[in-house]
Scaffold this active site. Structure first.
Site, PDB file in Angstrom:
ATOM      1  N   ASP A   2       0.760  -1.542  -0.717  1.00 54.21           N
ATOM      2  CA  ASP A   2      -0.644  -0.040   0.767  1.00 54.21           C
ATOM      3  C   ASP A   2       0.920   1.471   0.250  1.00 54.21           C
ATOM      4  O   ASP A   2       1.689   1.535   0.870  1.00 54.21           O
ATOM      5  CB  ASP A   2      -1.354  -0.429   1.198  1.00 54.21           C
ATOM      6  CG  ASP A   2      -2.131   0.982   1.117  1.00 54.21           C
ATOM      7  OD1 ASP A   2      -2.201   1.799   0.351  1.00 54.21           O
ATOM      8  OD2 ASP A   2      -2.674   1.477   1.580  1.00 54.21           O
ATOM      9  N   ASP A  96      -3.760   2.777  -5.106  1.00 54.14           N
ATOM     10  CA  ASP A  96      -2.249   3.028  -4.344  1.00 54.14           C
ATOM     11  C   ASP A  96      -1.934   1.610  -3.575  1.00 54.14           C
ATOM     12  O   ASP A  96      -1.455   1.303  -2.679  1.00 54.14           O
ATOM     13  CB  ASP A  96      -2.493   4.056  -3.348  1.00 54.14           C
ATOM     14  CG  ASP A  96      -3.695   3.917  -2.855  1.00 54.14           C
ATOM     15  OD1 ASP A  96      -4.754   3.184  -2.642  1.00 54.14           O
ATOM     16  OD2 ASP A  96      -3.753   4.978  -1.523  1.00 54.14           O
ATOM     17  N   GLU A  97      -3.247   0.244  -4.204  1.00 50.77           N
ATOM     18  CA  GLU A  97      -3.369  -0.800  -3.315  1.00 50.77           C
ATOM     19  C   GLU A  97      -2.733  -2.124  -4.630  1.00 50.77           C
ATOM     20  O   GLU A  97      -3.794  -2.422  -4.708  1.00 50.77           O
ATOM     21  CB  GLU A  97      -4.498  -1.401  -1.945  1.00 50.77           C
ATOM     22  CG  GLU A  97      -4.224  -2.307  -0.934  1.00 50.77           C
ATOM     23  CD  GLU A  97      -5.363  -1.664  -0.522  1.00 50.77           C
ATOM     24  OE1 GLU A  97      -5.296  -2.480   1.223  1.00 50.77           O
ATOM     25  OE2 GLU A  97      -6.860  -1.370  -0.849  1.00 50.77           O
TER      26      GLU A  97
END
Length: 373
Positions: A2, A96-97
């Site tokens: 992350d 973002d993960e």
């Protein structure tokens, strides 16, 4: 894996003077909302989704930057490309993960060592800080990643140690436990995961249905959901065949807007955003032409319609009778449409939620843009 405070760190790449300072990313108007904030700002009580005006009252020294989804999407794709070069199997869960399945690697190279080196490559090539949590399943890994951000950025939970790792944490740490469910559980005396672990599963299911049972299982460290291979082909689409072939730009654009609005609602209902739009045109002689464009991740009708109409203009150049028109959204990732609203107000967020609420209750056609009628 992350990315840490992604939007803030992306802005710090462009302006190194922002490092170590309280930063807010969102809109610039008085009615805008905070899409992301730095750790320095959070110490003052600032959080995502808060009106910018309130955030500045709590932290007057905060520096506000208007979000740039085009820029963030490009950085996100770069991170995904680096992961794709090495990871045997991965899933892009959001902008973002990422979830990575490293099954079997511990017997050869070592999963933790491999993840550590990949983390180093990502930071070296992009300048973005990223954390990871390593465990036997998605739920524990996600929670471990959140905990890792508070220390070294890396945390492993050995198999069989999931329950004691989770026990001292708040039930709010469990993915899927929203604010309301957390308050409801706290009212019943369940504020820690250790308490949840002691409850019978049927009691949670009786009180909260399937969601309750899912939360109970996650609290035990049980999560069989697999890593779904990431693919650019993941998509949703609409096509319309006209009863009478047409060259009318007004008719074609109106139908295109209608399909996009329908797909936009479907995107938001699924908690997804698209990063690619494809337009398909089939002429009366059955010649078929398609053209696509990569866009900043979005699920907002306004953004998607603007991008799609521009692509339509490039695709429909022959001025022949059109038999079929289609549109496809691909490169889908999970994400809230609120992060699109960097220059819009809280009222705009509420408006989209209200429109979608009406449609979910009465159907998509219950409320439409005037231009579509």
């Amino acid at each position: 894996m992350d990315l840490d405070t992604f939007y803030v760190e992306a802005e710090r790449l462009r302006d190194s003077q922002l490092k170590g300072k309280p930063v807010l990313v969102g809109g610039l108007s008085a009615r805008s909302v905070v899409a992301s904030c730095s750790r320095e700002a959070r110490r003052f009580g600032v959080h995502s989704g808060m009106p910018t005006r309130e955030a500045l009252r709590l932290c007057p020294e905060a520096i506000v930057r208007r979000g740039d989804m085009d820029y963030y999407s490009g950085l996100s794709r770069t991170v995904t490309e680096i992961i794709a070069e090495s990871a045997p199997l991965f899933e892009k869960a959001s902008i973002d993960e990422h979830y990575l399945d490293l099954s079997g690697m511990e017997k050869h190279f070592g999963a933790f060592k491999w993840a550590h080196q990949l983390r180093g490559r990502i930071t070296h090539h992009t300048g973005l800080p990223i954390s990871f949590g390593l465990s036997a399943n998605k739920t524990v890994s996600k929670i471990a990643t959140t905990m890792a951000k508070l220390s070294s950025g890396e945390l492993a939970v050995d198999q069989g140690k999931e329950k004691p790792f989770l026990a001292p944490l708040s039930v709010g740490r469990i993915p899927g436990v929203g604010r309301q469910l957390q308050l409801d559980l706290a009212y019943k005396g369940v504020s820690k995961i250790s308490t949840l672990q002691q409850l019978p599963s049927d009691l949670m299911e009786m009180a909260h249905g399937k969601i309750g049972l899912q939360v109970w299982r996650k609290g035990q460290g049980i999560d069989p959901s697999p890593v779904t291979p990431y693919t650019e082909q993941k998509s949703m689409s609409r096509e319309r065949t006209f009863m009478a072939d047409t060259t009318s730009q007004a008719v074609l654009k109106k139908k295109l807007m209608d399909m996009i609005s329908d797909l936009g609602y479907e995107l938001r209902a699924a908690g997804k955003m698209t990063g690619c739009i494809t337009i398909k045109i089939r002429y009366s002689n059955f010649d078929t032409h398609t053209k696509q464009t990569v866009i900043p991740y979005s699920s907002l009708d306004d953004v998607l319609i603007t991008k799609a109409l521009a692509l339509f203009e490039k695709t429909y150049s022959r001025r022949l009778l059109v038999r079929l028109l289609g549109v496809k959204f691909s490169n889908l990732v999970a994400g809230s449409y609120q992060i699109d609203l960097f220059s819009d107000s809280q009222e705009a967020v509420s408006l989209y939620k209200s429109l979608d609420g009406i449609r979910s209750r009465y159907g998509y056609k219950a409320i439409l843009r005037a231009a579509i009628l």
